[in-house]
Design an enzyme around this catalytic site. Structure first.
Site: not given
Ligand code: DX5
Ligand code: ZN
Length: 224
Positions: A34, A36, A67, A151, A182-183, A204
């Protein structure tokens, strides 16, 4: 056979160590990455663009799940997306909140003509109903369970209702989209999204970075 698709986000990597993270993900048999993309406009952060994407696909065989947390201004959607059209980019997500209706239609056309899965994302404050008319036309819906930009944030639980609602709409209408979240996925929240009916889990900080010691076990849990 895995029940859920797992797509690690490399946003939380230490970029000086990106190769080591990608090697570990490959070793853990991860198929999707993925990616970002942030613009300091739609979201209060700036990440990476086509260059690092191209470097990754030239050295690895991952399917890339883009994304895009960006607004598109002073350029057509097609022109904006062109540099991202590299090998193994299989899916692109744009945000419902970031684009105009006209841009979303342009985006859907672009994906259709380039054989890319079109995906639309909604922020924690956006109701599923807002994207209802696009649901028959897309391959994936990305439900944000944090406000996009960073993240390592905490999971917002209204995403669970949205996942359930999207699943019900899909079944009622025979739609074919996958439901992605996601998140804030971690040791506890992954069980909640699995139960709610998600198909694809983005993670993430739970999967990427030097502090992750038991990657394979974590991947196995997310895959179900
Ligand atoms: C946040 C991103 C996510 C992020 C997720 O805006 O779109 O993809 O990397 O990170 P985690 O899993 O740590 O919340
Ligand atoms: Zn994302």
């Amino acid at each position: 056979m895995a029940k859920f698709i797992v797509a690690p986000s490399i946003l939380t990597a230490n970029f000086l160590d990106l190769k080591s993270d990608l090697d570990k993900l490959k070793e853990a048999k991860i198929k999707w990455i993925h990616y970002d993309v942030m613009d300091y406009n739609f979201v209060p952060n700036l990440s990476f663009g086509p260059k690092i994407l191209t470097d990754i696909v030239n050295s690895y065989n991952f399917n890339m799940d883009l994304h895009l947390m960006v607004k598109i201004e002073n350029i057509s959607v097609k022109e904006y997306l062109k540099p991202f059209l590299v090998k193994n980019v299989k899916q692109i997500t744009v945000h419902f909140e970031a684009l105009t209706k006209k841009q979303i239609l342009e985006f859907l056309d672009f994906c259709n003509s380039n054989n890319i899965s079109a995906s639309i994302s909604i922020n924690p404050d956006t109701d599923v109903i807002k994207i209802k008319k696009y649901l028959p036309k897309i391959k994936n819906v990305l439900v944000m369970s944090v406000n996009p930009g960073f993240g390592g944030q905490s999971f917002i639980s209204n995403s669970l209702d949205k996942i359930q609602k999207l699943k019900a709409l899909k079944e009622e209408n025979n739609y074919s989209y996958l439901i992605q979240v996601d998140g804030g996925i971690n040791e506890e929240t992954y069980k909640l999204v699995q139960k709610a009916g998600v198909d694809v889990i983005v993670a993430g900080s739970y999967l990427v970075g030097s502090s992750v010691k038991n990657l394979k076990e974590r991947v196995a849990k997310l895959e179900g």
